[in-house]
Design a protein around this motif. Sequence first.
Motif, PDB file in Angstrom:
ATOM      1  N   GLY A 237       0.799  -1.219   0.000  1.00 32.88           N
ATOM      2  CA  GLY A 237       0.000   0.000   0.000  1.00 32.88           C
ATOM      3  C   GLY A 237       0.829   1.264   0.000  1.00 32.88           C
ATOM      4  O   GLY A 237       0.516   2.223   0.709  1.00 32.88           O
ATOM      5  N   ASN A 238       1.895   1.293  -0.798  1.00 34.13           N
ATOM      6  CA  ASN A 238       2.738   2.483  -0.867  1.00 34.13           C
ATOM      7  C   ASN A 238       2.734   3.038  -2.288  1.00 34.13           C
ATOM      8  O   ASN A 238       2.030   2.544  -3.159  1.00 34.13           O
ATOM      9  CB  ASN A 238       4.165   2.165  -0.399  1.00 34.13           C
ATOM     10  CG  ASN A 238       4.791   1.030  -1.199  1.00 34.13           C
ATOM     11  OD1 ASN A 238       4.291   0.632  -2.244  1.00 34.13           O
ATOM     12  ND2 ASN A 238       5.881   0.480  -0.705  1.00 34.13           N
ATOM     13  N   ASN A 253      -1.383  -2.384   9.289  1.00 35.31           N
ATOM     14  CA  ASN A 253      -1.246  -3.831   9.452  1.00 35.31           C
ATOM     15  C   ASN A 253      -1.591  -4.591   8.176  1.00 35.31           C
ATOM     16  O   ASN A 253      -2.055  -5.716   8.226  1.00 35.31           O
ATOM     17  CB  ASN A 253      -2.112  -4.354  10.608  1.00 35.31           C
ATOM     18  CG  ASN A 253      -1.619  -5.704  11.122  1.00 35.31           C
ATOM     19  OD1 ASN A 253      -0.419  -5.949  11.187  1.00 35.31           O
ATOM     20  ND2 ASN A 253      -2.543  -6.579  11.484  1.00 35.31           N
ATOM     21  N   ARG A 254      -1.334  -3.977   7.021  1.00 31.07           N
ATOM     22  CA  ARG A 254      -1.497  -4.693   5.750  1.00 31.07           C
ATOM     23  C   ARG A 254      -0.451  -5.798   5.620  1.00 31.07           C
ATOM     24  O   ARG A 254      -0.712  -6.836   5.019  1.00 31.07           O
ATOM     25  CB  ARG A 254      -1.364  -3.734   4.569  1.00 31.07           C
ATOM     26  CG  ARG A 254      -2.444  -2.683   4.479  1.00 31.07           C
ATOM     27  CD  ARG A 254      -2.127  -1.671   3.399  1.00 31.07           C
ATOM     28  NE  ARG A 254      -2.077  -2.279   2.090  1.00 31.07           N
ATOM     29  CZ  ARG A 254      -3.001  -2.089   1.140  1.00 31.07           C
ATOM     30  NH1 ARG A 254      -4.029  -1.307   1.367  1.00 31.07           N
ATOM     31  NH2 ARG A 254      -2.888  -2.664  -0.028  1.00 31.07           N
ATOM     32  N   THR A 255       0.739  -5.566   6.173  1.00 31.40           N
ATOM     33  CA  THR A 255       1.819  -6.542   6.067  1.00 31.40           C
ATOM     34  C   THR A 255       2.510  -6.712   7.415  1.00 31.40           C
ATOM     35  O   THR A 255       2.418  -5.847   8.295  1.00 31.40           O
ATOM     36  CB  THR A 255       2.873  -6.100   5.037  1.00 31.40           C
ATOM     37  OG1 THR A 255       3.436  -4.846   5.453  1.00 31.40           O
ATOM     38  CG2 THR A 255       2.262  -5.956   3.658  1.00 31.40           C
ATOM     39  N   THR A 256       3.176  -7.821   7.548  1.00 33.69           N
ATOM     40  CA  THR A 256       4.043  -8.079   8.701  1.00 33.69           C
ATOM     41  C   THR A 256       5.455  -8.278   8.176  1.00 33.69           C
ATOM     42  O   THR A 256       5.667  -9.077   7.248  1.00 33.69           O
ATOM     43  CB  THR A 256       3.589  -9.326   9.475  1.00 33.69           C
ATOM     44  OG1 THR A 256       2.283  -9.109  10.001  1.00 33.69           O
ATOM     45  CG2 THR A 256       4.537  -9.616  10.632  1.00 33.69           C
ATOM     46  N   GLU A 274      -8.959  -9.089   6.890  1.00 39.86           N
ATOM     47  CA  GLU A 274      -9.687  -8.955   8.151  1.00 39.86           C
ATOM     48  C   GLU A 274      -8.798  -8.494   9.299  1.00 39.86           C
ATOM     49  O   GLU A 274      -9.301  -8.063  10.350  1.00 39.86           O
ATOM     50  CB  GLU A 274     -10.364 -10.283   8.520  1.00 39.86           C
ATOM     51  CG  GLU A 274      -9.425 -11.471   8.631  1.00 39.86           C
ATOM     52  CD  GLU A 274      -9.301 -12.243   7.320  1.00 39.86           C
ATOM     53  OE1 GLU A 274      -8.899 -13.417   7.374  1.00 39.86           O
ATOM     54  OE2 GLU A 274      -9.609 -11.659   6.263  1.00 39.86           O
ATOM     55  N   GLN A 275      -7.478  -8.565   9.108  1.00 33.49           N
ATOM     56  CA  GLN A 275      -6.565  -8.084  10.148  1.00 33.49           C
ATOM     57  C   GLN A 275      -6.142  -6.629   9.929  1.00 33.49           C
ATOM     58  O   GLN A 275      -5.443  -6.064  10.757  1.00 33.49           O
ATOM     59  CB  GLN A 275      -5.322  -8.970  10.201  1.00 33.49           C
ATOM     60  CG  GLN A 275      -5.597 -10.396  10.638  1.00 33.49           C
ATOM     61  CD  GLN A 275      -4.333 -11.221  10.741  1.00 33.49           C
ATOM     62  OE1 GLN A 275      -3.215 -10.705  10.646  1.00 33.49           O
ATOM     63  NE2 GLN A 275      -4.479 -12.529  10.922  1.00 33.49           N
ATOM     64  N   TRP A 276      -6.570  -6.032   8.816  1.00 35.58           N
ATOM     65  CA  TRP A 276      -6.198  -4.646   8.553  1.00 35.58           C
ATOM     66  C   TRP A 276      -6.957  -3.708   9.486  1.00 35.58           C
ATOM     67  O   TRP A 276      -8.101  -3.967   9.861  1.00 35.58           O
ATOM     68  CB  TRP A 276      -6.520  -4.269   7.111  1.00 35.58           C
ATOM     69  CG  TRP A 276      -5.746  -5.050   6.095  1.00 35.58           C
ATOM     70  CD1 TRP A 276      -4.816  -6.018   6.319  1.00 35.58           C
ATOM     71  CD2 TRP A 276      -5.873  -4.935   4.673  1.00 35.58           C
ATOM     72  NE1 TRP A 276      -4.339  -6.514   5.139  1.00 35.58           N
ATOM     73  CE2 TRP A 276      -4.965  -5.873   4.107  1.00 35.58           C
ATOM     74  CE3 TRP A 276      -6.633  -4.156   3.831  1.00 35.58           C
ATOM     75  CZ2 TRP A 276      -4.821  -6.028   2.741  1.00 35.58           C
ATOM     76  CZ3 TRP A 276      -6.496  -4.298   2.464  1.00 35.58           C
ATOM     77  CH2 TRP A 276      -5.598  -5.226   1.919  1.00 35.58           C
ATOM     78  N   GLN A 277      -6.312  -2.636   9.814  1.00 33.44           N
ATOM     79  CA  GLN A 277      -6.937  -1.597  10.646  1.00 33.44           C
ATOM     80  C   GLN A 277      -7.193  -0.380   9.758  1.00 33.44           C
ATOM     81  O   GLN A 277      -6.267   0.235   9.249  1.00 33.44           O
ATOM     82  CB  GLN A 277      -6.025  -1.226  11.817  1.00 33.44           C
ATOM     83  CG  GLN A 277      -6.606  -0.213  12.765  1.00 33.44           C
ATOM     84  CD  GLN A 277      -5.667   0.102  13.918  1.00 33.44           C
ATOM     85  OE1 GLN A 277      -4.581  -0.469  14.026  1.00 33.44           O
ATOM     86  NE2 GLN A 277      -6.067   1.012  14.788  1.00 33.44           N
ATOM     87  N   ARG A 278      -8.463  -0.036   9.558  1.00 35.21           N
ATOM     88  CA  ARG A 278      -8.848   1.068   8.680  1.00 35.21           C
ATOM     89  C   ARG A 278      -9.446   2.203   9.507  1.00 35.21           C
ATOM     90  O   ARG A 278     -10.352   1.961  10.324  1.00 35.21           O
ATOM     91  CB  ARG A 278      -9.866   0.602   7.641  1.00 35.21           C
ATOM     92  CG  ARG A 278      -9.349  -0.478   6.687  1.00 35.21           C
ATOM     93  CD  ARG A 278     -10.463  -0.918   5.751  1.00 35.21           C
ATOM     94  NE  ARG A 278     -10.048  -1.915   4.799  1.00 35.21           N
ATOM     95  CZ  ARG A 278      -9.517  -1.666   3.609  1.00 35.21           C
ATOM     96  NH1 ARG A 278      -9.357  -0.412   3.216  1.00 35.21           N
ATOM     97  NH2 ARG A 278      -9.167  -2.641   2.798  1.00 35.21           N
ATOM     98  N   VAL A 279      -8.955   3.413   9.278  1.00 39.23           N
ATOM     99  CA  VAL A 279      -9.470   4.586   9.978  1.00 39.23           C
ATOM    100  C   VAL A 279      -9.643   5.715   8.960  1.00 39.23           C
ATOM    101  O   VAL A 279      -8.676   6.091   8.290  1.00 39.23           O
ATOM    102  CB  VAL A 279      -8.520   5.040  11.102  1.00 39.23           C
ATOM    103  CG1 VAL A 279      -9.042   6.308  11.762  1.00 39.23           C
ATOM    104  CG2 VAL A 279      -8.351   3.931  12.132  1.00 39.23           C
TER     105      VAL A 279
END
Length: 553
Positions: A237-238, A253-256, A274-279
């Motif tokens: 996502g860059n 948290n798109r990647t680890t 489902e683990q991504w954090q969207r704001v």
Amino acid sequence: MRAVIYARFSSQLQKDSSIEDQVRICTERAEREGWQVTGVFSDYAISGAVRDRPGLNALLSHIEAGEADIVLAEAIDRLSRDQEDLASIFKRVAFHGGRIITLSEGPVDELQIGFKGTMASLFRKDLADKIRRGQSGRVAAGRAPGNVVYGYRKVSRLDEKGEPIRGLREIDDEPRPEWGVGHDSDSPAKVVRRIVREYLAGESPLAIARRLNAQGIPSPSGRAWNVSAINGDTVRGNGILCNPIYAGELVYNRTTMVRDPRTRRRVPRANPPEQWQRVPVPELAIIDAESWAAVRERKAEWKDWTFTSQKRPKRLLSGLIQCGSCGGNMAIIGAGKLGCTSARRAGTCSNHRTINADRLERKVVAALEGELLSEERVALAYRTYREDRARLDRESRQIHRRSIARAREIDSQIDRLVSAIANGAGDVPQVVEKLQALRDERTGLQNVMDENDAGRVVMLHPNFARAYQAAVRDITEVLSNETVDGMEGRQAIRALVDRVILTPKADARGMDIDIEGRLAAMLDLSRGNRPRAKQGTVPMVAEEGLEPPTRGL
């Protein structure tokens, strides 16, 4: 005793004085012990989890060369924070008769290596977890978790306790007069809007990057723009076209980041959505929602792109048409017209004439049929086929002669070696080994001869002309049944054409058309087969101008 000192710090936020302090206290310890310091090695801003460090590599080479007996460091974790690497360093030092001594642990042994290595690994994991928790909390508050993204600038503000609030950003629309490009791209935010606008207009990231570089607009790194800075990475996502912050959304948290155990390099691993954090952060939106959705749609079209998927061109002659003035490509520029891309986009060519693409395709198909079925073309194919077949036969006979000579020589050597073994002469194991090698070579040589003999065929099919003409008519019949856009006929025609060159007439309006055919494909036709891959070209036709040109590219 001779000692070598090693110092390291891992974060770019630490100061160089950290290295100086480590070296200073280690030097003081060596002086108290009466040790001679034979070298000082250090690594700046490199994690202890990284295996390949210049300073550490030089230190180990120093030890292996016998230049020191002791490795002196502030603590074990200065040498490494990885259990495997720490054990390896300890083994290499011990193998060359050296010892590891630290100011914190004293003389280091196997037990301390195992215990401290485990503790260091747990510390790294705990530190990473704390960083992720802190960044997640920052994102939840609508603040950026990392570095400043291009198009934004940092906002400095203190909380009620007087501590700096991290992660505050605002859109950077401040003009940069030094860029000297006017209102369209005189700030980072405007550059982002321009990139999106040009991308949606059909420009490629490469073309956009070249234009920005030509205008002297610096990239996010301050250097020249490249494709990756614009195109970005959909997983991480860059980049300008993949970072959702430009549409007013923080995604965390798109990647680890995981460390490859072989190379010790950090590589991204995609997390499930489902683990991504969207704001949502609408105040940071540089691009409107409609434009961003259009960007995602265009990029989705390229998601499953492969080289195989690109083997089906949109038109019969796509990618085969060249400008006779500059040698550049000619492509559709609007309303079904073909024009020189160098003249239109770069202004480096004077050829501003255009040609109707459909009419050009019909002319090329008609020219191919007429040329391939002409007496001259049949005679050329016949002559070329005979020359090709004669050359292959000559090569086949040469291979046969050389193989026979070598086979006789190998047979003689085998007979001599068998006699030597029977008489007990020489080193028997070596003789047997040589004998087996010769037998293997003899078997391989026989396979070559068998394949060569199987490939020797008759010089020419007696119905050559009939087979050739039938193959040509078969292609044109396919074209007439499924039109020029049909895939089977299109592939057959493209296999016959190497390139079509359009050159403006010097004394009249219009263009000359030169078609270069593929020699290998014509040879295939002569054998009654469908055309295959390119292998050499021959000129086929030069036709006078097609139609009155249009200007204004």
